[in-house]
Design a protein around this motif. Structure first.
Motif, short mmCIF file in Angstrom:
data_model
loop_
_atom_site.label_atom_id
_atom_site.label_comp_id
_atom_site.label_asym_id
_atom_site.label_seq_id
_atom_site.Cartn_x
_atom_site.Cartn_y
_atom_site.Cartn_z
N ARG A 1 0.83 -1.21 0.00
CA ARG A 1 0.00 0.00 0.00
C ARG A 1 0.86 1.26 0.00
NH1 ARG A 1 -5.64 -0.87 0.54
NH2 ARG A 1 -5.92 -3.05 -0.07
N CYS A 2 2.10 1.14 0.45
CA CYS A 2 3.04 2.27 0.42
C CYS A 2 3.82 2.32 -0.89
CB CYS A 2 4.01 2.18 1.60
SG CYS A 2 3.24 2.49 3.21
N LYS A 3 3.39 1.50 -1.87
CA LYS A 3 3.96 1.50 -3.22
C LYS A 3 5.39 1.01 -3.27
CE LYS A 3 0.09 3.40 -4.45
NZ LYS A 3 -0.98 2.57 -5.05
N VAL A 4 5.75 0.13 -2.35
CA VAL A 4 7.08 -0.50 -2.39
C VAL A 4 6.96 -1.81 -3.17
CG1 VAL A 4 8.99 -1.43 -1.04
CG2 VAL A 4 7.67 0.51 -0.17
N ARG A 5 7.82 -2.00 -4.14
CA ARG A 5 7.75 -3.20 -4.97
C ARG A 5 8.48 -4.35 -4.28
NH1 ARG A 5 8.99 -1.97 -11.20
NH2 ARG A 5 8.08 -4.07 -11.30
N ILE A 6 7.71 -5.25 -3.70
CA ILE A 6 8.26 -6.40 -3.00
C ILE A 6 8.22 -7.62 -3.92
CG2 ILE A 6 8.01 -7.97 -1.03
CD1 ILE A 6 8.96 -5.17 -0.27
N GLY A 7 9.38 -8.24 -4.12
CA GLY A 7 9.46 -9.43 -4.95
C GLY A 7 9.23 -10.68 -4.12
N LYS A 8 10.31 -11.32 -3.72
CA LYS A 8 10.20 -12.54 -2.93
C LYS A 8 10.12 -12.22 -1.44
CE LYS A 8 12.67 -15.42 -6.28
NZ LYS A 8 13.83 -16.32 -6.51
N ILE A 9 9.48 -13.12 -0.70
CA ILE A 9 9.35 -12.98 0.75
C ILE A 9 9.88 -14.24 1.41
CG2 ILE A 9 7.77 -12.63 2.68
CD1 ILE A 9 5.85 -11.24 0.76
N PHE A 10 10.69 -14.06 2.44
CA PHE A 10 11.31 -15.19 3.14
C PHE A 10 11.09 -15.07 4.65
CE2 PHE A 10 13.72 -14.33 -0.68
CZ PHE A 10 14.02 -15.58 -1.21
N ILE A 11 10.97 -16.23 5.30
CA ILE A 11 11.11 -16.31 6.75
C ILE A 11 12.50 -16.85 7.01
CG2 ILE A 11 10.33 -17.39 8.90
CD1 ILE A 11 8.31 -15.44 7.79
#
Length: 233
Positions: free
Chosen positions: A140-150
């Motif tokens: 929603r803050c317009k940050v382009r997030i690709g992959k997500i990891f724990i």
């Protein structure tokens, strides 16, 4: 007043827990073993900041305290994203007063990958929901997030950081977050104490710090502890 990721996750477990956090925090009873586990988690998170080499940390405290200055952290984060800083730790974002501080953002060709650090040997569903909340705020803050990891705690103490990709599952939680975040935010502002019948939520996925209060047990008044300071938000 918006929600942090801790507020949201506690409110999802039990709305009354969130309301008590905001209105009667002195009723908390935090067992010593839980406090020790939280401290160990914070230490693990601090060490993980350097897992990709040099980094910029966004943490800024309010004057004379250990309480994060969310607005200054968000402004600092926005600057570093604009500059294309390769690794950003405790990257802060605010969306309609809702707030998160992502453990690690790592620059890619198209934006940033997001790493959420957990001092645990495996990935649990609540970790994915936690990451889903943060993705929702960042998106929603317009940050382009690709992959997500724990990032879990592996057996090799010389290099204990084990990233586990959860991209699809975490991003799929965004609509679920949107459906609940506004109701929880309104609920936490209610003047009257929220009612909830004791049940499974009292101990799952974590035992509630208000367990004694809600079950009619005599409780000692807990120390006045800042939730965000305790959990490193």
């Amino acid at each position: 007043m918006g929600l942090t990721k801790t507020d949201f996750m506690r409110g999802i477990q039990c709305p009354k827990m969130l309301w008590l956090d905001k209105h009667k925090p002195g009723l908390r009873v935090i067992p010593p073993e839980v406090r020790a586990r939280l401290d160990a988690g914070n230490d693990f998170g601090d060490k993980a900041m350097g897992m990709f080499g040099p980094y910029e940390e966004m943490t800024v405290y309010l004057p004379g305290s250990t309480i994060p200055d969310k607005k200054k952290m968000a402004a600092k984060t926005a600057l570093h994203i604009e500059l294309g800083t390769p690794v950003i730790c405790e990257a802060a974002f605010i969306y309609y007063n809702h707030y998160c501080a992502a453990d690690i953002l790592r620059k890619t060709d198209t934006g940033y990958d997001f790493y959420e650090v957990k001092n645990a040997p495996e990935v649990h569903e609540q970790f994915i929901k936690d990451a889903g909340f943060q993705f929702y705020i960042m998106d929603r803050c317009k940050v382009r997030i690709g992959k997500i990891f724990i990032v879990t705690h592996g057996p090799d103490e010389g290099d204990p950081f084990v990233p586990v990709e959860i991209t699809e599952k975490a991003k799929a939680y965004a609509p679920w977050v949107n459906e609940r975040i506004w109701d929880l935010n309104r609920m936490q502002k209610e003047r009257e104490e929220v009612e909830a019948e004791p049940g499974e939520q009292c101990t799952h996925p974590y035992e509630c710090w208000y367990y004694g209060y809600c079950h009619g047990e005599k409780c000692k008044a807990a120390e006045q502890i800042s939730m965000e300071g305790l959990l490193g938000l």
